[in-house]
Motif scaffolding. Structure first.
Motif, short mmCIF file in Angstrom:
data_model
loop_
_atom_site.label_atom_id
_atom_site.label_comp_id
_atom_site.label_asym_id
_atom_site.label_seq_id
_atom_site.Cartn_x
_atom_site.Cartn_y
_atom_site.Cartn_z
N UNK A 36 6.39 -2.46 13.08
CA UNK A 36 5.74 -3.46 12.74
C UNK A 36 6.08 -3.90 11.40
N UNK A 37 5.89 -2.93 10.59
CA UNK A 37 6.30 -3.40 9.02
C UNK A 37 7.66 -3.77 9.00
N UNK B 173 0.83 -1.15 0.12
CA UNK B 173 0.02 0.06 -0.02
C UNK B 173 0.87 1.22 0.08
N UNK B 174 0.04 2.51 0.30
CA UNK B 174 1.06 3.58 0.12
C UNK B 174 2.14 3.70 1.20
N UNK B 175 1.89 3.29 2.33
CA UNK B 175 2.72 3.15 3.45
C UNK B 175 3.86 2.24 3.30
N UNK B 176 3.77 1.26 2.71
CA UNK B 176 4.48 0.24 2.51
C UNK B 176 5.40 0.51 1.56
N UNK B 177 4.86 0.98 0.30
CA UNK B 177 5.55 1.64 -0.44
C UNK B 177 6.65 2.58 -0.35
N UNK C 241 11.24 10.14 7.30
CA UNK C 241 10.82 10.08 6.01
C UNK C 241 9.33 10.01 6.32
N UNK C 242 8.90 8.68 6.61
CA UNK C 242 7.60 8.31 6.88
C UNK C 242 6.66 9.42 7.53
N UNK C 243 7.30 10.09 8.55
CA UNK C 243 6.40 11.17 9.29
C UNK C 243 6.41 12.36 8.51
#
Length: 116
Positions: A102-103, A62-66, A84-86
């Motif tokens: 978790x990922x 998904x968008x988060x995983x990508x 980067x994710x934040x």
């Protein structure tokens, strides 16, 4: 023969993960990452033979995983990836730390990524 001991970082946030070379992946036209996972083992062999299950599963992130997958450049620590994710998903706020950890744990468990 002397066994080489790998020095572990004192903090999980200092670990650098890299994508496994044994795990093919691609960036699809829609901008999402797709990772290939080979289905191995006895039960998978039986399922492939009798139930026509595929030898390779294509896992779409998904968008988060990508975003996380693309952030794993072999230089970024877990803390760098979290930053980067934040920045990419500011609406997630404090939930992003748990999501990233978790990922990463899931990716490492399935051997999609390894510690550098």
């Amino acid at each position: 023969m002397k066994q080489k001991i790998k020095k572990l970082p004192a903090n999980y946030m200092d670990i650098v993960f890299v994508r496994s070379e044994e795990c093919p992946w691609r960036l699809r036209e829609d901008g999402f990452v797709e990772v290939d996972m080979e289905n191995r083992g006895f039960f998978n062999a039986v399922a492939q033979k009798f139930f026509k299950r595929p030898r390779v599963s294509h896992i779409s992130l998904d968008k988060y995983g990508t975003a996380l997958w693309l952030a794993l450049d072999g230089k970024a620590t877990v803390n760098d990836v979290l930053s980067k994710m934040k920045n990419a998903f500011p609406e997630e706020g404090d939930k992003m730390l748990n999501r990233v950890v978790q990922f990463l744990a899931t990716l490492e468990m399935h051997k999609f990524i390894v510690r550098k």
